[in-house]
Design a protein around this motif. Structure first.
Motif, PDB file in Angstrom:
ATOM      1  N   SER A 199     -53.386 -30.536  19.254  1.00 51.50           N
ATOM      2  CA  SER A 199     -53.159 -29.569  18.234  1.00 51.50           C
ATOM      3  C   SER A 199     -52.260 -28.475  18.955  1.00 51.50           C
ATOM      4  O   SER A 199     -51.228 -27.707  18.183  1.00 51.50           O
ATOM      5  CB  SER A 199     -54.303 -29.208  17.485  1.00 51.50           C
ATOM      6  N   ARG A 200     -52.936 -27.948  19.746  1.00 54.13           N
ATOM      7  CA  ARG A 200     -52.103 -26.756  20.582  1.00 54.13           C
ATOM      8  C   ARG A 200     -50.862 -27.103  21.036  1.00 54.13           C
ATOM      9  O   ARG A 200     -49.934 -26.186  20.769  1.00 54.13           O
ATOM     10  CB  ARG A 200     -53.004 -26.455  21.805  1.00 54.13           C
ATOM     11  N   ASP A 201     -50.552 -28.264  21.554  1.00 54.18           N
ATOM     12  CA  ASP A 201     -49.156 -28.429  22.025  1.00 54.18           C
ATOM     13  C   ASP A 201     -48.356 -28.679  20.622  1.00 54.18           C
ATOM     14  O   ASP A 201     -47.073 -28.220  20.925  1.00 54.18           O
ATOM     15  CB  ASP A 201     -49.194 -29.856  22.620  1.00 54.18           C
ATOM     16  N   ASN A 202     -48.802 -29.080  19.562  1.00 52.63           N
ATOM     17  CA  ASN A 202     -47.933 -29.446  18.341  1.00 52.63           C
ATOM     18  C   ASN A 202     -47.579 -27.804  17.917  1.00 52.63           C
ATOM     19  O   ASN A 202     -46.437 -27.591  17.367  1.00 52.63           O
ATOM     20  CB  ASN A 202     -48.729 -30.131  17.314  1.00 52.63           C
ATOM     21  N   VAL A 203     -48.566 -27.077  17.901  1.00 50.46           N
ATOM     22  CA  VAL A 203     -48.286 -25.535  17.594  1.00 50.46           C
ATOM     23  C   VAL A 203     -47.326 -24.960  18.306  1.00 50.46           C
ATOM     24  O   VAL A 203     -46.520 -24.136  17.797  1.00 50.46           O
ATOM     25  CB  VAL A 203     -49.787 -25.041  17.250  1.00 50.46           C
ATOM     26  N   ARG A 204     -47.418 -25.083  19.577  1.00 52.52           N
ATOM     27  CA  ARG A 204     -46.687 -24.311  20.502  1.00 52.52           C
ATOM     28  C   ARG A 204     -45.227 -24.856  20.183  1.00 52.52           C
ATOM     29  O   ARG A 204     -44.182 -24.016  20.373  1.00 52.52           O
ATOM     30  CB  ARG A 204     -47.087 -24.593  21.893  1.00 52.52           C
ATOM     31  N   ASN A 205     -45.196 -26.557  19.950  1.00 56.27           N
ATOM     32  CA  ASN A 205     -43.610 -26.671  19.646  1.00 56.27           C
ATOM     33  C   ASN A 205     -43.021 -25.981  18.504  1.00 56.27           C
ATOM     34  O   ASN A 205     -41.851 -25.859  18.547  1.00 56.27           O
ATOM     35  CB  ASN A 205     -43.807 -28.211  19.614  1.00 56.27           C
ATOM     36  N   ARG A 206     -43.806 -25.991  17.446  1.00 57.19           N
ATOM     37  CA  ARG A 206     -43.425 -25.556  16.296  1.00 57.19           C
ATOM     38  C   ARG A 206     -42.940 -23.912  16.464  1.00 57.19           C
ATOM     39  O   ARG A 206     -42.129 -23.430  15.918  1.00 57.19           O
ATOM     40  CB  ARG A 206     -44.386 -25.363  15.439  1.00 57.19           C
ATOM     41  N   LEU A 207     -43.611 -23.228  17.082  1.00 55.11           N
ATOM     42  CA  LEU A 207     -43.535 -21.898  17.498  1.00 55.11           C
ATOM     43  C   LEU A 207     -42.088 -21.557  18.291  1.00 55.11           C
ATOM     44  O   LEU A 207     -41.374 -20.769  18.064  1.00 55.11           O
ATOM     45  CB  LEU A 207     -44.745 -21.257  18.301  1.00 55.11           C
ATOM     46  N   GLU A 208     -42.133 -22.596  19.185  1.00 59.27           N
ATOM     47  CA  GLU A 208     -40.852 -22.409  20.056  1.00 59.27           C
ATOM     48  C   GLU A 208     -39.620 -22.842  19.029  1.00 59.27           C
ATOM     49  O   GLU A 208     -38.507 -22.131  19.419  1.00 59.27           O
ATOM     50  CB  GLU A 208     -40.814 -23.517  20.896  1.00 59.27           C
ATOM     51  N   GLN A 209     -39.790 -23.717  18.200  1.00 55.30           N
ATOM     52  CA  GLN A 209     -38.642 -24.018  17.420  1.00 55.30           C
ATOM     53  C   GLN A 209     -38.156 -22.741  16.501  1.00 55.30           C
ATOM     54  O   GLN A 209     -37.260 -22.210  16.336  1.00 55.30           O
ATOM     55  CB  GLN A 209     -38.991 -25.049  16.667  1.00 55.30           C
ATOM     56  N   ALA A 210     -39.481 -22.182  16.000  1.00 56.57           N
ATOM     57  CA  ALA A 210     -39.327 -20.908  14.862  1.00 56.57           C
ATOM     58  C   ALA A 210     -38.759 -19.588  15.944  1.00 56.57           C
ATOM     59  O   ALA A 210     -37.945 -19.132  15.366  1.00 56.57           O
ATOM     60  CB  ALA A 210     -40.654 -20.555  14.747  1.00 56.57           C
ATOM     61  N   ARG A 211     -38.914 -19.618  17.217  1.00 57.66           N
ATOM     62  CA  ARG A 211     -38.574 -18.519  18.159  1.00 57.66           C
ATOM     63  C   ARG A 211     -37.361 -18.305  18.141  1.00 57.66           C
ATOM     64  O   ARG A 211     -36.651 -17.327  17.866  1.00 57.66           O
ATOM     65  CB  ARG A 211     -39.167 -18.664  19.506  1.00 57.66           C
ATOM     66  N   ARG A 212     -36.574 -19.720  18.263  1.00 58.78           N
ATOM     67  CA  ARG A 212     -35.151 -19.252  18.292  1.00 58.78           C
ATOM     68  C   ARG A 212     -34.424 -18.837  17.119  1.00 58.78           C
ATOM     69  O   ARG A 212     -33.516 -18.021  17.078  1.00 58.78           O
ATOM     70  CB  ARG A 212     -34.665 -20.765  18.432  1.00 58.78           C
ATOM     71  N   THR A 213     -35.046 -19.115  15.979  1.00 63.45           N
ATOM     72  CA  THR A 213     -34.487 -18.742  14.594  1.00 63.45           C
ATOM     73  C   THR A 213     -34.924 -17.362  14.525  1.00 63.45           C
ATOM     74  O   THR A 213     -33.924 -16.608  14.032  1.00 63.45           O
ATOM     75  CB  THR A 213     -34.954 -19.675  13.300  1.00 63.45           C
TER      76      THR A 213
END
Length: 223
Positions: A199-213
């Motif tokens: 779950s932590r890795d999934n959330v981190r991946n979502r945040l990394e994608q959001a960070r770029r935008t």
């Protein structure tokens, strides 16, 4: 103007301000900026260094087209992390729906950061206690080697691993029946940790994608 006060009971309109064209006067500090014209909240940004962000602000071209009476109100919060600032900013962004913000994505990112913090706290608590990953207890009585060594096969069970190897170089080891509860608890703790890490890795991946935008909309995240 009386505005909504979603965070810290602070009114963005009452904060210190500089003209949009005088962004060089912004402080060299972490915090938030509010691009405001009269009663309109146009943009909310966060950065680890407010002045430096405006040197090459990603929305510079859009802001250059705004009327000259547009102002940048600012809030210095050097005592807060960017994650904490995002939590604050998301409340205002949700309330005012600024024209130049990615509103939905910002709110989702704030929610994801809060979830990530909760997951990390739970993981820290679980990982501080003994645990076994990818293991399970086979409750059937031990035989074979245990019996061959003169042990009573009715007094032992087997701890098995799906992937890891025990000290003896095998994927299983005998455990006394009285210790079953202890090992089952460690196995269950290992399953919880594995789920939380995923779950932590999934959330981190979502945040990394959001960070770029979000970076392109003047919202800096430090992940």
């Amino acid at each position: 103007m009386m505005s909504l006060l979603p965070n810290d009971e602070l009114d963005p309109w009452a904060l210190p301000a500089v003209p949009l064209t005088s962004w060089q006067q912004l402080p060299v500090a972490a915090g938030m900026t509010f691009v405001i014209r009269k009663q309109a909240m146009l943009h909310i940004g966060i950065a680890r260094n407010l002045r430096n962000q405006w040197v090459d602000h990603p929305l510079r071209d859009a802001f250059n087209s705004l009327p000259l009476d547009t102002q940048i109100h600012f809030l210095e919060r050097s005592d807060r992390s960017l994650q904490a600032l995002l939590q604050m900013a998301s409340g205002w962004i949700d309330a005012y729906r600024p024209q130049f913000n990615a509103v939905k994505l910002t709110i989702e990112a704030a929610s994801s950061l809060k979830a990530l913090e909760s997951i990390q706290n739970e993981l820290q608590e679980l990982e501080a206690r003994p645990y076994l990953l990818d293991c399970y207890v086979q409750r059937t009585a031990a035989g074979g080697t245990a019996a061959g060594k003169g042990r009573d096969p009715g007094r032992y069970a087997c701890l098995r691993s799906r992937h890891q190897t025990f000290v003896n170089g095998k994927k299983s080891q005998y455990i006394p029946l009285y210790a079953i509860a202890k090992y089952e608890e460690q196995c269950e703790r290992g399953r919880q940790i594995k789920r939380l890490r995923k779950s932590r890795d999934n959330v981190r991946n979502r945040l990394e994608q959001a960070r770029r935008t979000l970076d392109r909309t003047g919202i800096q995240l430090l992940l």
